[in-house]
Design a protein around this motif. Structure first.
Motif, PDB file in Angstrom:
ATOM      1  N   SER A   8       3.807  -1.126  -7.446  1.00 29.94           N
ATOM      2  CA  SER A   8       3.824  -1.674  -6.087  1.00 29.94           C
ATOM      3  C   SER A   8       3.838  -0.567  -5.040  1.00 29.94           C
ATOM      4  O   SER A   8       3.167  -0.678  -4.007  1.00 29.94           O
ATOM      5  N   TYR A  11       0.439   0.802  -4.790  1.00 30.10           N
ATOM      6  CA  TYR A  11      -0.403  -0.181  -4.093  1.00 30.10           C
ATOM      7  C   TYR A  11      -0.160  -0.111  -2.588  1.00 30.10           C
ATOM      8  O   TYR A  11      -1.098  -0.087  -1.793  1.00 30.10           O
ATOM      9  N   SER A  17      -5.830  -0.466  -6.841  1.00 33.53           N
ATOM     10  CA  SER A  17      -5.725  -0.805  -8.251  1.00 33.53           C
ATOM     11  C   SER A  17      -5.230   0.398  -9.056  1.00 33.53           C
ATOM     12  O   SER A  17      -6.029   1.084  -9.709  1.00 33.53           O
ATOM     13  N   ILE A  51      -2.788  -8.065  -6.559  1.00 35.80           N
ATOM     14  CA  ILE A  51      -1.412  -8.171  -6.067  1.00 35.80           C
ATOM     15  C   ILE A  51      -1.197  -9.481  -5.292  1.00 35.80           C
ATOM     16  O   ILE A  51      -0.203 -10.167  -5.523  1.00 35.80           O
TER      17      ILE A  51
END
Length: 110
Positions: A8, A11, A17, A51
């Motif tokens: 996360s 991201y 990705s 996500i």
């Protein structure tokens, strides 16, 4: 959980990705141990999903719990009684209590 957190963070940093290698490298660089089996299992679960899709799927699993006490609303005569109550309260006088050298330094011989 730590693998998901690392994924996360990558991201959120702009990597749309992150790969297993990137997550592993990030975790090692930040001093977090990497469990390769757990990392493989994590990537197996999220394979082919974005996500936003994962967040939407997780939101369906959230459970809402009430928090705080809902105060009853006073109406009519109850409101007048609620306002009169604070006036009737009496202050209790503090009583000086001898604790008998609870923390030492007491001159008494018990």
């Amino acid at each position: 959980m730590k693998h998901q957190a690392a994924y996360s963070l990558l991201y959120l940093a702009g990597n749309a990705s992150p790969t297993k290698d990137q997550v592993e490298k990030f975790m090692k660089a930040t001093g977090v141990s990497v469990d390769k089996e757990a990392l493989d299992a994590f990537f197996k679960v999220i394979e082919g999903k974005s996500i936003p899709e994962l967040a939407a799927a997780g939101k369906k699993k959230h459970v809402s719990m009430p928090c705080g006490g809902g105060a009853a609303v006073a109406t009519g005569a109850g409101a007048a009684a609620a306002q009169a109550a604070p006036e009737e309260e009496k202050k209790e006088e503090e009583e000086d209590v001898d604790m008998g050298g609870l923390f030492g330094g007491d001159e008494d011989d018990y």
